[in-house]
Write a protein that holds these residues in place. Structure first.
Motif, short mmCIF file in Angstrom:
data_model
loop_
_atom_site.label_atom_id
_atom_site.label_comp_id
_atom_site.label_asym_id
_atom_site.label_seq_id
_atom_site.Cartn_x
_atom_site.Cartn_y
_atom_site.Cartn_z
N THR A 1 0.92 -1.19 0.15
CA THR A 1 0.11 -0.06 0.02
C THR A 1 0.87 1.20 0.07
OG1 THR A 1 -0.24 -0.05 2.49
CG2 THR A 1 -1.88 -1.09 1.15
N CYS A 2 2.07 0.92 0.39
CA CYS A 2 2.98 2.19 0.16
C CYS A 2 4.51 1.92 -0.23
CB CYS A 2 2.91 3.00 1.55
SG CYS A 2 3.61 2.05 2.88
N ILE A 3 5.22 3.05 -0.59
CA ILE A 3 6.48 2.83 -0.72
C ILE A 3 7.39 3.85 -0.24
CG2 ILE A 3 6.21 1.74 -2.98
CD1 ILE A 3 6.95 4.45 -4.37
N ARG A 4 8.81 3.53 -0.27
CA ARG A 4 9.86 4.76 0.20
C ARG A 4 10.83 4.33 -0.91
NH1 ARG A 4 11.14 3.42 6.52
NH2 ARG A 4 9.21 4.57 7.28
N LYS A 5 11.18 5.88 -1.44
CA LYS A 5 12.43 6.07 -2.16
C LYS A 5 13.39 6.89 -1.50
CE LYS A 5 9.85 8.04 -5.50
NZ LYS A 5 9.31 8.44 -6.78
N GLN A 6 14.60 6.84 -1.89
CA GLN A 6 15.74 7.72 -1.33
C GLN A 6 15.37 9.21 -1.52
OE1 GLN A 6 19.27 6.33 -3.05
NE2 GLN A 6 19.99 5.56 -1.11
N ASN A 7 14.83 9.42 -2.62
CA ASN A 7 14.31 10.84 -2.98
C ASN A 7 12.91 10.72 -3.40
OD1 ASN A 7 13.88 13.35 -4.18
ND2 ASN A 7 15.54 13.39 -5.61
N PRO A 8 11.95 11.19 -2.64
CA PRO A 8 10.37 10.88 -2.59
C PRO A 8 10.06 11.84 -4.00
CG PRO A 8 10.82 11.51 -0.47
CD PRO A 8 12.22 11.60 -1.29
N GLN A 9 10.81 12.72 -4.25
CA GLN A 9 10.38 13.69 -5.55
C GLN A 9 10.75 13.22 -6.85
OE1 GLN A 9 8.17 15.82 -4.52
NE2 GLN A 9 8.73 15.19 -2.47
N SER A 10 11.52 12.12 -7.02
CA SER A 10 12.09 11.65 -8.16
C SER A 10 11.02 10.72 -8.55
CB SER A 10 13.37 11.33 -7.86
OG SER A 10 13.75 10.56 -9.29
N ALA A 11 10.87 10.79 -9.90
CA ALA A 11 9.88 9.64 -10.75
C ALA A 11 10.55 8.50 -10.85
CB ALA A 11 9.20 10.37 -11.91
N HIS A 12 12.12 8.62 -11.06
CA HIS A 12 12.73 7.60 -11.57
C HIS A 12 13.73 6.93 -10.71
CE1 HIS A 12 11.47 8.74 -15.48
NE2 HIS A 12 11.71 9.86 -15.30
N GLU A 13 13.56 7.33 -9.35
CA GLU A 13 14.46 7.03 -8.35
C GLU A 13 14.06 5.51 -7.93
OE1 GLU A 13 17.56 7.46 -5.36
OE2 GLU A 13 16.53 9.12 -6.37
N HIS A 14 14.87 4.48 -7.37
CA HIS A 14 14.23 3.14 -7.18
C HIS A 14 13.75 3.06 -5.72
CE1 HIS A 14 16.32 0.81 -10.22
NE2 HIS A 14 17.52 2.01 -10.37
N ILE A 15 12.96 2.19 -5.75
CA ILE A 15 12.22 1.98 -4.54
C ILE A 15 13.20 1.31 -3.53
CG2 ILE A 15 10.32 0.64 -3.25
CD1 ILE A 15 8.88 1.24 -6.27
N GLN B 1 1.73 -7.51 -18.94
CA GLN B 1 2.68 -6.54 -18.98
C GLN B 1 3.38 -5.91 -17.76
OE1 GLN B 1 0.90 -3.12 -21.10
NE2 GLN B 1 0.40 -4.28 -22.87
N TRP B 2 4.50 -5.82 -17.89
CA TRP B 2 5.27 -5.07 -16.72
C TRP B 2 4.72 -3.54 -16.83
CZ3 TRP B 2 7.55 -7.80 -13.35
CH2 TRP B 2 8.08 -9.00 -13.40
N ASN B 3 4.53 -3.00 -15.66
CA ASN B 3 4.01 -1.57 -15.40
C ASN B 3 4.67 -1.06 -14.19
OD1 ASN B 3 2.24 -2.35 -13.35
ND2 ASN B 3 1.01 -3.35 -15.02
N ASN B 4 4.41 0.54 -13.89
CA ASN B 4 4.94 0.92 -12.82
C ASN B 4 3.83 1.33 -11.74
OD1 ASN B 4 7.46 1.06 -13.89
ND2 ASN B 4 6.87 2.54 -15.27
N ASN B 5 3.13 0.45 -11.54
CA ASN B 5 2.08 0.58 -10.59
C ASN B 5 2.49 0.99 -9.02
OD1 ASN B 5 0.30 -0.14 -12.61
ND2 ASN B 5 -0.64 -1.59 -11.51
N LEU B 6 3.68 0.45 -8.63
CA LEU B 6 4.25 0.68 -7.55
C LEU B 6 4.75 2.30 -7.26
CD1 LEU B 6 6.71 -2.46 -7.18
CD2 LEU B 6 4.75 -1.82 -5.70
N LEU B 7 5.23 2.75 -8.38
CA LEU B 7 5.37 4.01 -8.26
C LEU B 7 4.22 5.42 -7.94
CD1 LEU B 7 8.25 4.14 -10.93
CD2 LEU B 7 8.69 4.34 -8.52
N SER B 8 3.10 4.62 -8.11
CA SER B 8 2.00 5.50 -8.15
C SER B 8 1.52 5.56 -6.64
CB SER B 8 0.97 5.29 -9.02
OG SER B 8 0.38 3.97 -8.91
N LEU B 9 2.02 4.61 -5.94
CA LEU B 9 1.65 4.49 -4.57
C LEU B 9 2.05 5.56 -3.50
CD1 LEU B 9 2.26 0.59 -3.91
CD2 LEU B 9 -0.14 1.82 -4.23
#
Length: 90
Positions: free
Chosen positions: A7-21, A78-86
């Motif tokens: 239901t949620c994710i963390r990224k090193q830089n939360p503002q970056s759309a391309h940063e790894h989870i 298909q692979w998609n980016n649903n995780l990044l939208s959390l």
């Protein structure tokens, strides 16, 4: 084996759309990307996301040459980016 809805994710830089989870979470629990990859590949647990309409997208591990493994959702063949939208985990 647990089937866990992320239901949620963390990224090193939360503002970056391309940063790894770096972490994913569910119901107050948070795990590192590496923990979840090990559980998926070891077939210990399964993980998924769910959109507002209730559609499920399973989480899988992507391994590409020269890159660290990462998590990505797979739905409708298909692979998609649903995780990044959390949202970000607290």
């Amino acid at each position: 084996m647990a089937d866990v809805r992320i239901t949620c994710i963390r990224k090193q830089n939360p503002q970056s759309a391309h940063e790894h989870i770096t972490h994913v979470g569910s119901n107050g629990s948070i795990w590192t990307r590496e923990q979840v990859i090990a559980w998926i590949e070891g077939r210990e647990h399964t993980f998924y996301t769910q959109d507002y309409a209730g559609r499920r997208a399973d989480v899988g591990v992507v391994r590409e040459a020269g890159r660290a493994p990462y998590l990505r959702t797979y739905a409708d063949r298909q692979w998609n980016n649903n995780l990044l939208s959390l949202p970000q985990c607290p």
